[in-house]
Scaffold this motif. Sequence first.
Motif: not given
Length: 231
Positions: A51-58
Amino acid sequence: MMNLMRRALVIGGSGALGRSMVEIFRDSWEVTSVDLRENSSAHKNIILNELQKIDDQCESCKRELTGKYDAILCVAGGFAGGSISEPEVFSKIQHLMKLNLFPCVMAGHIATQFLAEEGLIVLTGAAACFKDTTPGIIAYALSKTATHSLALNLATRQDIPATSTVATILPEVIDTPSNRDAMPNADFSKWANPRSIAALVKMWAEGVNRPENGSFAVLKTVNGQIVPEFV
């Protein structure tokens, strides 16, 4: 955990190709899998929040990383067909960029901080999209062509160790259960076996026949063996 000298980070480590990468590397490498699901064969798992944006996942992934990695392997991906005439073309492009390009960008970004000297980055492209026009799979083609462009830019080694190697594998068709379900009448003998791909990549990672920085390798299956054809 085993005290292993070499360390590999497998992005997409619970997918069909990712599982083979983890299994092949784990006997003599410390392997960390990064994915939405756990791979129990890995020494360590970093589970991303879908559910997180890719920026936050990274950023979440980076907080769990320690030290340097000798190989960063991005084998995450997905597929969808369809031409530019379809009303769903925009949503398909958005979806496949998320599945195919964004994980590779994550791999490259992580490499700027965590790739060891003389380390290896492997991205997963696609042979068909590299060599030919593919209007019937336009969203897939755009996501993979962008991946190929990313590989060329990473290979300048502007932001990663000057001694590192960026290589892109270009499978034709990988022999996975989902591909067999989608193409039940195909000649499976010509498809690339995931374990054979993983064994080839492990050889490269260990310095055996490692390709030149910036290489693209079409993965041909000849007599049941993977033969890389550099293009």
